[in-house]
Design an enzyme around this catalytic site. Sequence first.
Site, mmCIF file in Angstrom:
data_model
loop_
_atom_site.group_PDB
_atom_site.id
_atom_site.type_symbol
_atom_site.label_atom_id
_atom_site.label_comp_id
_atom_site.label_asym_id
_atom_site.label_seq_id
_atom_site.Cartn_x
_atom_site.Cartn_y
_atom_site.Cartn_z
ATOM 1 N N HIS A 177 -10.156 41.134 9.710
ATOM 2 C CA HIS A 177 -9.130 42.157 9.531
ATOM 3 C C HIS A 177 -9.776 43.342 8.800
ATOM 4 O O HIS A 177 -9.359 43.731 7.722
ATOM 5 C CB HIS A 177 -7.927 41.589 8.773
ATOM 6 C CG HIS A 177 -6.640 42.316 9.037
ATOM 7 N ND1 HIS A 177 -5.516 41.698 9.534
ATOM 8 C CD2 HIS A 177 -6.304 43.620 8.884
ATOM 9 C CE1 HIS A 177 -4.539 42.584 9.658
ATOM 10 N NE2 HIS A 177 -4.990 43.764 9.264
ATOM 11 N N TYR B 222 4.443 48.353 16.709
ATOM 12 C CA TYR B 222 5.227 49.088 15.714
ATOM 13 C C TYR B 222 6.062 50.221 16.298
ATOM 14 O O TYR B 222 7.133 50.518 15.806
ATOM 15 C CB TYR B 222 4.303 49.696 14.651
ATOM 16 C CG TYR B 222 3.668 48.672 13.741
ATOM 17 C CD1 TYR B 222 4.297 48.287 12.560
ATOM 18 C CD2 TYR B 222 2.465 48.067 14.070
ATOM 19 C CE1 TYR B 222 3.739 47.334 11.719
ATOM 20 C CE2 TYR B 222 1.900 47.110 13.237
ATOM 21 C CZ TYR B 222 2.542 46.749 12.072
ATOM 22 O OH TYR B 222 1.988 45.797 11.256
#
Length: 500
Positions: A141, A327
């Site tokens: 990440h 999103y």
Amino acid sequence: MYLLAVVGVLAVTVTSESVTSLRFPPGFQFGVATSAYQIEGGWNASDKGESIWDRMIHSRPESIYDRSNADVACDSYHLWEEDLRLVQDMGVDFYRFSISWPRLLPHGFSNKVSEDGRRYYSAIIDGLLERGISPMVTLYHWDLPQRLQELGGWTNPLIVDWFADYARVAFSLFADRVHTWITINEPGTICDVSYRGFLAPGVKDHEVGALLCTKHVLLAHATAYRVYQKEFKPKYHGEVSIANQESWFEPKTDMDLEITLLAREYLFGRYSHPIFSATGGWPPALQRYMADKSKREGFSRSRLPAFTQDEIRLVKGSFDYYGLNHYTSRVVRAAVPGEPLQYMMQGIEEVEAALETRPHWGAAAASWLKVNPQGLRRLLQLIKQQYGDVKILITENGYSDTGAQLQDRDRVQYYRDYLEQVLLAMNEDAVRVVGYTAWSLLDNFEWVAGYTSRFGLYAVDFSSPLRPRAARASARFYAGVARAGARSVAPAHNTTRAIQ
Ligand SMILES: *[C@@H]1O[C@H](CO)[C@@H](O)[C@H](O)[C@H]1NC(C)=O
């Protein structure tokens, strides 16, 4: 902002009256997510190596909007048990977190495994299992070991093996207890946003660097997938995939269909077609476009590096589910020659596409996050249409505000409306969505936005050395959905639509 405030008030007034059901089928999995760099702190604890984010923050503090850093962040390096308690309180099925590569392998390579790093992640995994929560682990990440960056990072083809070595160490240590893995989070952000200089390592070379990165990140994912498949899956039967960040893109007018398809292929298809399509390799239209464009520009070969047949086979089918971070939405049109196309804010310069939003879409603290719940349903339909009846795990979805309030009505509204679209995709369109992950458990270090943009179901007070956590209304809302299949949830979206 005023409009949103009005909607928020109305959303509350209808709660006790009309009620709709956000009831998910038995077996549907709910989770919450975080990532190592954004929450852990402990950047130099024990023998942890330096990451590209540590380096950027310390050497160029002005690159963070509020000049903050993540040296301590949520201090989850010390407060992880508190985090697990919050996850447990919400009653969700899984917790998605990431392993920091330089915390586990301080030198970046697998010759040295940090004992403290191993112990830290092992304790989190055991703690989750004791609480009846499944661990879902992301290997990468965004916190690349700085040493590997100095050797070229994601533009060096050898990173494919370095990543596979790291993955093998993590699988060896944890695959007995972790059954869901995400190799790489948002390759598009790693390559396209970072290589435009917006995120660490801050290298500006989207022309060549971003596209080298694209190829290597796909090969790294696939090689790690094959390592698991060959060496661990027979014993542990776990699942591995990648998490792609995809927005919903729709054409502005009928004239803009072709540019919309190209923009989708450039931004999303580049990371999904090689893995999830029946044929593998680059999306054909994008491959042609990049080859022609590179030739016009005088390059000797396409800037989009070719795959060999073996590489196509390696990458194709390297998934056990489709990991989707979602999103927001954009409207796409062909750019006017000479028009400024600042990446993702105004457009995509590589394919000469301009991006817009619709005036009635809601806003969030993050300027890029415009609220269009129906976009998620359409995207889920598109994934099914493109890649067949694949099992989809929504690995991130969430909303940012400035963090001032615990009564975060706008975030509750966002979750309610997006979850409803997930249900519609499942029930009306027969899309096979198997789980949903809220981003994020906690307010955390939001990359270059620092602490100005808060995504937490739980608020964190970063001004206190104790980093106290406090539940927002959205934490209770989400717990309700996860626990009970949410028996009573107000259809506030109807009110919203009426106003807009
Ligand atoms: C770790 O970093 C902090 C700053 O975040 C610094 O004050 C401290 O001295 C460092 N510790 C070590 C052991 O280098």
